[in-house]
Design a protein around this motif. Structure first.
Motif, PDB file in Angstrom:
ATOM      1  N   MET A   1      82.102  36.284  45.670  1.00 56.87           N
ATOM      2  CA  MET A   1      80.910  36.258  46.470  1.00 56.87           C
ATOM      3  C   MET A   1      79.747  36.737  45.624  1.00 56.87           C
ATOM      4  N   GLU A   2      78.661  35.952  45.641  1.00 56.87           N
ATOM      5  CA  GLU A   2      77.431  36.346  44.961  1.00 56.87           C
ATOM      6  C   GLU A   2      76.446  36.838  46.012  1.00 56.87           C
ATOM      7  N   ILE A   3      75.732  37.908  45.681  1.00 58.25           N
ATOM      8  CA  ILE A   3      74.702  38.428  46.571  1.00 58.25           C
ATOM      9  C   ILE A   3      73.414  38.485  45.770  1.00 58.25           C
ATOM     10  N   GLU A   4      72.400  37.733  46.244  1.00 60.31           N
ATOM     11  CA  GLU A   4      71.124  37.644  45.527  1.00 60.31           C
ATOM     12  C   GLU A   4      69.996  38.160  46.419  1.00 60.31           C
ATOM     13  N   PRO A   5      69.121  38.988  45.857  1.00 60.26           N
ATOM     14  CA  PRO A   5      67.970  39.436  46.655  1.00 60.26           C
ATOM     15  C   PRO A   5      66.962  38.307  46.834  1.00 60.26           C
ATOM     16  N   SER A   6      66.311  38.279  47.984  1.00 58.23           N
ATOM     17  CA  SER A   6      65.199  37.344  48.187  1.00 58.23           C
ATOM     18  C   SER A   6      63.942  38.036  47.672  1.00 58.23           C
ATOM     19  N   PHE A   7      62.780  37.397  47.811  1.00 57.14           N
ATOM     20  CA  PHE A   7      61.549  38.046  47.357  1.00 57.14           C
ATOM     21  C   PHE A   7      61.107  39.141  48.327  1.00 57.14           C
ATOM     22  N   ILE A   8      61.750  39.225  49.484  1.00 52.07           N
ATOM     23  CA  ILE A   8      61.436  40.276  50.454  1.00 52.07           C
ATOM     24  C   ILE A   8      62.493  41.363  50.335  1.00 52.07           C
ATOM     25  N   GLU A   9      62.055  42.569  50.023  1.00 50.75           N
ATOM     26  CA  GLU A   9      62.977  43.680  49.811  1.00 50.75           C
ATOM     27  C   GLU A   9      63.877  43.883  51.023  1.00 50.75           C
ATOM     28  N   GLY A  10      65.176  43.961  50.762  1.00 47.65           N
ATOM     29  CA  GLY A  10      66.149  44.213  51.807  1.00 47.65           C
ATOM     30  C   GLY A  10      66.828  42.968  52.341  1.00 47.65           C
ATOM     31  N   CYS A  11      66.247  41.779  52.116  1.00 47.13           N
ATOM     32  CA  CYS A  11      66.862  40.510  52.536  1.00 47.13           C
ATOM     33  C   CYS A  11      67.697  39.975  51.377  1.00 47.13           C
ATOM     34  N   THR A  31      82.491  41.181  52.890  1.00 42.87           N
ATOM     35  CA  THR A  31      83.320  42.275  52.398  1.00 42.87           C
ATOM     36  C   THR A  31      82.412  43.486  52.242  1.00 42.87           C
ATOM     37  N   LYS A  32      82.602  44.461  53.103  1.00 42.29           N
ATOM     38  CA  LYS A  32      81.728  45.632  53.156  1.00 42.29           C
ATOM     39  C   LYS A  32      81.626  46.334  51.807  1.00 42.29           C
ATOM     40  N   TYR A  36      78.092  46.728  49.762  1.00 42.24           N
ATOM     41  CA  TYR A  36      77.530  48.048  49.451  1.00 42.24           C
ATOM     42  C   TYR A  36      77.353  48.232  47.939  1.00 42.24           C
ATOM     43  N   LYS A  37      78.344  47.803  47.175  1.00 42.76           N
ATOM     44  CA  LYS A  37      78.277  47.975  45.714  1.00 42.76           C
ATOM     45  C   LYS A  37      77.058  47.264  45.125  1.00 42.76           C
ATOM     46  N   ILE A  38      76.750  46.073  45.625  1.00 44.24           N
ATOM     47  CA  ILE A  38      75.647  45.294  45.075  1.00 44.24           C
ATOM     48  C   ILE A  38      74.297  45.703  45.670  1.00 44.24           C
ATOM     49  N   THR A  43      76.247  49.178  56.093  1.00 42.77           N
ATOM     50  CA  THR A  43      76.040  48.470  57.340  1.00 42.77           C
ATOM     51  C   THR A  43      77.350  48.384  58.103  1.00 42.77           C
ATOM     52  N   ASP A  44      77.289  48.772  59.364  1.00 40.36           N
ATOM     53  CA  ASP A  44      78.455  48.649  60.237  1.00 40.36           C
ATOM     54  C   ASP A  44      78.084  47.702  61.369  1.00 40.36           C
ATOM     55  N   PHE A  45      78.708  46.546  61.386  1.00 37.39           N
ATOM     56  CA  PHE A  45      78.420  45.574  62.419  1.00 37.39           C
ATOM     57  C   PHE A  45      79.198  45.912  63.684  1.00 37.39           C
ATOM     58  N   VAL A  46      78.522  45.833  64.844  1.00 42.13           N
ATOM     59  CA  VAL A  46      79.134  46.218  66.115  1.00 42.13           C
ATOM     60  C   VAL A  46      79.167  45.077  67.128  1.00 42.13           C
ATOM     61  N   GLN A  47      78.489  43.976  66.820  1.00 40.30           N
ATOM     62  CA  GLN A  47      78.425  42.870  67.781  1.00 40.30           C
ATOM     63  C   GLN A  47      78.332  41.557  67.022  1.00 40.30           C
ATOM     64  N   ASP A  48      79.136  40.578  67.418  1.00 41.32           N
ATOM     65  CA  ASP A  48      79.082  39.229  66.861  1.00 41.32           C
ATOM     66  C   ASP A  48      78.586  38.289  67.948  1.00 41.32           C
ATOM     67  N   ASN A  49      77.676  37.372  67.582  1.00 41.99           N
ATOM     68  CA  ASN A  49      77.117  36.403  68.517  1.00 41.99           C
ATOM     69  C   ASN A  49      77.239  35.004  67.930  1.00 41.99           C
ATOM     70  N   GLN A  50      77.238  34.015  68.806  1.00 38.57           N
ATOM     71  CA  GLN A  50      77.290  32.624  68.366  1.00 38.57           C
ATOM     72  C   GLN A  50      76.456  31.785  69.320  1.00 38.57           C
ATOM     73  N   SER A  51      75.723  30.825  68.757  1.00 38.22           N
ATOM     74  CA  SER A  51      74.974  29.879  69.594  1.00 38.22           C
ATOM     75  C   SER A  51      75.278  28.465  69.126  1.00 38.22           C
ATOM     76  N   ILE A  52      75.197  27.544  70.065  1.00 38.01           N
ATOM     77  CA  ILE A  52      75.347  26.126  69.775  1.00 38.01           C
ATOM     78  C   ILE A  52      74.047  25.464  70.202  1.00 38.01           C
ATOM     79  N   SER A  53      73.461  24.682  69.297  1.00 34.92           N
ATOM     80  CA  SER A  53      72.158  24.091  69.571  1.00 34.92           C
ATOM     81  C   SER A  53      72.119  22.628  69.163  1.00 34.92           C
ATOM     82  N   LYS A  54      71.270  21.876  69.857  1.00 38.33           N
ATOM     83  CA  LYS A  54      71.016  20.483  69.514  1.00 38.33           C
ATOM     84  C   LYS A  54      69.864  20.418  68.511  1.00 38.33           C
ATOM     85  N   LYS A  55      69.709  19.272  67.874  1.00 30.86           N
ATOM     86  CA  LYS A  55      68.628  19.072  66.906  1.00 30.86           C
ATOM     87  C   LYS A  55      67.280  19.397  67.556  1.00 30.86           C
TER      88      LYS A  55
END
Length: 184
Positions: A1-11, A31-32, A36-38, A43-55
């Motif tokens: 897994m590669e983790i790359e920063p965006s131009f906005i700090e924290g994203c 993978t937590k 964290y290493k990178i 971050t501890d995730f406590v809720q998972d959500n899913q949406s289904i959308s049309k175009k």
């Protein structure tokens, strides 16, 4: 897994390493320890959500205020979306700026969005299945947002305005200049 920063700090853009063979494919979605290493972010995730959308369905730009703010890890299980975040952190060098990325079931990219951001996406394919993890629970009383077509933000949603479908709630969101960033 590669983790790359965006131009906005924290994203961060997360690019999973996909393993393919004659049976199909496999990849880790999170993978937590690696995250964290990178990034140095716990971050501890406590809720998972899913949406289904049309175009053309645009969901956003949403955020939770105050102590109910949420960091999110978003991805597309099926289809393609344009995912957009807006920095609402008044002390940030990128305050009021947005970052967008195409997420789809081909690249399997994910976006980590820290607390203090508005978030939205629009479905570019005929249908999308969008999944996101949150590090805080949803509270209706803490929800807020910004109108998607705010001229100050000048977001290119990649579809003609006649193709965009919004919920009634999202049609009535305030402009960026009218949100109270002290409580974001």
């Amino acid at each position: 897994m590669e983790i790359e920063p965006s131009f906005i700090e924290g994203c961060f853009v997360i690019k999973p390493k996909e393993i393919k063979d004659s049976r199909g494919s496999f990849f880790e979605t999170f993978t937590k320890k690696k995250f964290y290493k990178i990034t140095g972010l716990q971050t501890d995730f406590v809720q998972d959500n899913q949406s289904i959308s049309k175009k053309g369905v645009l969901r956003g730009l949403h955020f939770q205020k105050g102590t109910h703010a949420q960091a999110k890890l978003v991805r597309v299980i099926s289809g393609e979306v344009l995912d957009v975040v807006v920095d609402l952190r008044s002390n940030s060098e990128t305050y009021g700026k947005h970052f967008s990325i195409v997420l789809n079931d081909k690249n399997n990219y994910q976006l980590f969005i820290p607390r203090g951001f508005a978030h939205g996406f629009i479905t570019l394919s005929e249908r999308s299945v969008f999944s996101y993890k949150c590090d805080n629970y949803y509270y209706k009383s803490a929800e807020s947002g910004i109108i998607y077509n705010d001229p100050k933000l000048n977001i290119d949603w990649r579809l003609d305005s006649s193709e965009i479908q919004l919920s009634e709630k999202d049609r009535e969101l305030p402009f960026f200049k009218n949100i109270d960033v002290q409580h974001v």
